[in-house]
Design a protein around this motif. Structure first.
Motif, PDB file in Angstrom:
ATOM      1  N   GLN A 181       0.835  -1.198   0.000  1.00 13.93           N
ATOM      2  CA  GLN A 181       0.000   0.000   0.000  1.00 13.93           C
ATOM      3  C   GLN A 181       0.875   1.255   0.000  1.00 13.93           C
ATOM      4  O   GLN A 181       0.618   2.198  -0.742  1.00 13.93           O
ATOM      5  N   HIS A 182       1.912   1.254   0.820  1.00 14.51           N
ATOM      6  CA  HIS A 182       2.826   2.395   0.866  1.00 14.51           C
ATOM      7  C   HIS A 182       3.496   2.602  -0.494  1.00 14.51           C
ATOM      8  O   HIS A 182       3.578   3.742  -0.988  1.00 14.51           O
ATOM      9  N   ASN A 183       3.967   1.504  -1.110  1.00 14.58           N
ATOM     10  CA  ASN A 183       4.610   1.608  -2.428  1.00 14.58           C
ATOM     11  C   ASN A 183       3.633   2.121  -3.482  1.00 14.58           C
ATOM     12  O   ASN A 183       4.005   2.925  -4.346  1.00 14.58           O
ATOM     13  N   PHE A 184       2.391   1.660  -3.425  1.00 11.90           N
ATOM     14  CA  PHE A 184       1.393   2.098  -4.395  1.00 11.90           C
ATOM     15  C   PHE A 184       1.080   3.579  -4.212  1.00 11.90           C
ATOM     16  O   PHE A 184       0.982   4.323  -5.188  1.00 11.90           O
ATOM     17  N   GLU A 185       0.946   4.021  -2.948  1.00 11.23           N
ATOM     18  CA  GLU A 185       0.698   5.441  -2.701  1.00 11.23           C
ATOM     19  C   GLU A 185       1.872   6.289  -3.166  1.00 11.23           C
ATOM     20  O   GLU A 185       1.672   7.376  -3.713  1.00 11.23           O
ATOM     21  N   ALA A 186       3.101   5.799  -2.978  1.00 12.08           N
ATOM     22  CA  ALA A 186       4.282   6.516  -3.468  1.00 12.08           C
ATOM     23  C   ALA A 186       4.265   6.579  -4.999  1.00 12.08           C
ATOM     24  O   ALA A 186       4.600   7.615  -5.593  1.00 12.08           O
ATOM     25  N   PHE A 187       3.870   5.478  -5.648  1.00 13.84           N
ATOM     26  CA  PHE A 187       3.760   5.453  -7.103  1.00 13.84           C
ATOM     27  C   PHE A 187       2.739   6.478  -7.585  1.00 13.84           C
ATOM     28  O   PHE A 187       2.991   7.226  -8.543  1.00 13.84           O
ATOM     29  N   LEU A 188       1.580   6.519  -6.919  1.00 11.92           N
ATOM     30  CA  LEU A 188       0.557   7.492  -7.312  1.00 11.92           C
ATOM     31  C   LEU A 188       1.054   8.922  -7.139  1.00 11.92           C
ATOM     32  O   LEU A 188       0.768   9.784  -7.978  1.00 11.92           O
ATOM     33  N   GLU A 189       1.805   9.177  -6.075  1.00 13.84           N
ATOM     34  CA  GLU A 189       2.354  10.513  -5.857  1.00 13.84           C
ATOM     35  C   GLU A 189       3.343  10.875  -6.971  1.00 13.84           C
ATOM     36  O   GLU A 189       3.305  11.990  -7.500  1.00 13.84           O
ATOM     37  N   ARG A 190       4.207   9.924  -7.341  1.00 12.74           N
ATOM     38  CA  ARG A 190       5.148  10.193  -8.448  1.00 12.74           C
ATOM     39  C   ARG A 190       4.392  10.420  -9.752  1.00 12.74           C
ATOM     40  O   ARG A 190       4.772  11.274 -10.562  1.00 12.74           O
ATOM     41  N   LEU A 191       3.330   9.663  -9.962  1.00  8.75           N
ATOM     42  CA  LEU A 191       2.512   9.815 -11.171  1.00  8.75           C
ATOM     43  C   LEU A 191       1.867  11.201 -11.206  1.00  8.75           C
ATOM     44  O   LEU A 191       1.875  11.872 -12.249  1.00  8.75           O
ATOM     45  N   ARG A 192       1.333  11.661 -10.066  1.00  6.32           N
ATOM     46  CA  ARG A 192       0.741  12.993 -10.006  1.00  6.32           C
ATOM     47  C   ARG A 192       1.791  14.067 -10.274  1.00  6.32           C
ATOM     48  O   ARG A 192       1.527  15.044 -10.987  1.00  6.32           O
ATOM     49  N   GLU A 193       2.981  13.894  -9.676  1.00  7.68           N
ATOM     50  CA  GLU A 193       4.050  14.872  -9.895  1.00  7.68           C
ATOM     51  C   GLU A 193       4.472  14.916 -11.359  1.00  7.68           C
ATOM     52  O   GLU A 193       4.696  15.998 -11.916  1.00  7.68           O
ATOM     53  N   ALA A 194       4.571  13.751 -12.006  1.00  3.94           N
ATOM     54  CA  ALA A 194       4.945  13.705 -13.421  1.00  3.94           C
ATOM     55  C   ALA A 194       3.871  14.372 -14.282  1.00  3.94           C
ATOM     56  O   ALA A 194       4.187  15.114 -15.223  1.00  3.94           O
ATOM     57  N   LYS A 195       2.614  14.141 -13.950  1.00  3.12           N
ATOM     58  CA  LYS A 195       1.525  14.756 -14.707  1.00  3.12           C
ATOM     59  C   LYS A 195       1.557  16.270 -14.527  1.00  3.12           C
ATOM     60  O   LYS A 195       1.398  17.019 -15.497  1.00  3.12           O
ATOM     61  N   ASP A 196       1.748  16.715 -13.273  1.00  8.22           N
ATOM     62  CA  ASP A 196       1.821  18.152 -13.018  1.00  8.22           C
ATOM     63  C   ASP A 196       2.980  18.784 -13.770  1.00  8.22           C
ATOM     64  O   ASP A 196       2.853  19.863 -14.355  1.00  8.22           O
TER      65      ASP A 196
END
Length: 139
Positions: free
Chosen positions: A101-116
């Motif tokens: 879960q922690h790794n997935f949340e970190a992945f989502l955060e990186r994905l949001r940062e890349a999109k931004d």
């Protein structure tokens, strides 16, 4: 045979709705019914909303509201079964799931940062193109 008494702990970190829900659960089904009746008396949409919530969450038809543990309490995660092999397996599995879960949340955060970053770069490119177009005189 040992009887475990289960009381839903109040969630200090939850919002007002969660705190109210926990408080009503600790008081029992009568408190839910009293809140619903008072909701109908003072402002009928509140009573109707409470009635629908009680039906949706199955509080209306359960024998007791306090049997259901708070979603955030983690009660079942720490209780032992007496079987050490299963308890060890359960602890390892829960640890692994928390890590995933922690790794997935970190992945989502990186994905949001890349999109931004992508959207910002696109904005800056469009802005530079507009300023270049405005700088070149039309003949």
């Amino acid at each position: 045979m040992t009887t475990l008494t289960q009381t839903a702990p109040s969630s200090a970190s939850g919002g007002w709705f969660t705190k109210t829900e926990d408080w009503l659960d600790n008081k029992g089904k009568g408190a839910w019914i009293a809140a619903m009746v008072l909701g109908f008396v003072f402002f009928w949409p509140v009573g109707l909303a409470l009635l629908f919530y009680m039906i949706w969450s199955k509080r209306m038809f359960s024998k007791s509201c306090s049997h259901k543990m708070s979603r955030h309490s983690g009660f079942g995660a720490t209780r032992t079964t007496g079987n050490s092999a299963f308890d060890s397996y359960k602890a390892d599995t829960l640890r692994r799931l928390e890590e995933e879960q922690h790794n997935f949340e970190a992945f989502l955060e990186r994905l949001r940062e890349a999109k931004d970053k992508s959207e910002f770069d696109q904005f800056m490119d469009e802005r530079a193109r507009k300023s270049d177009d405005a700088a070149t005189p039309d003949a």
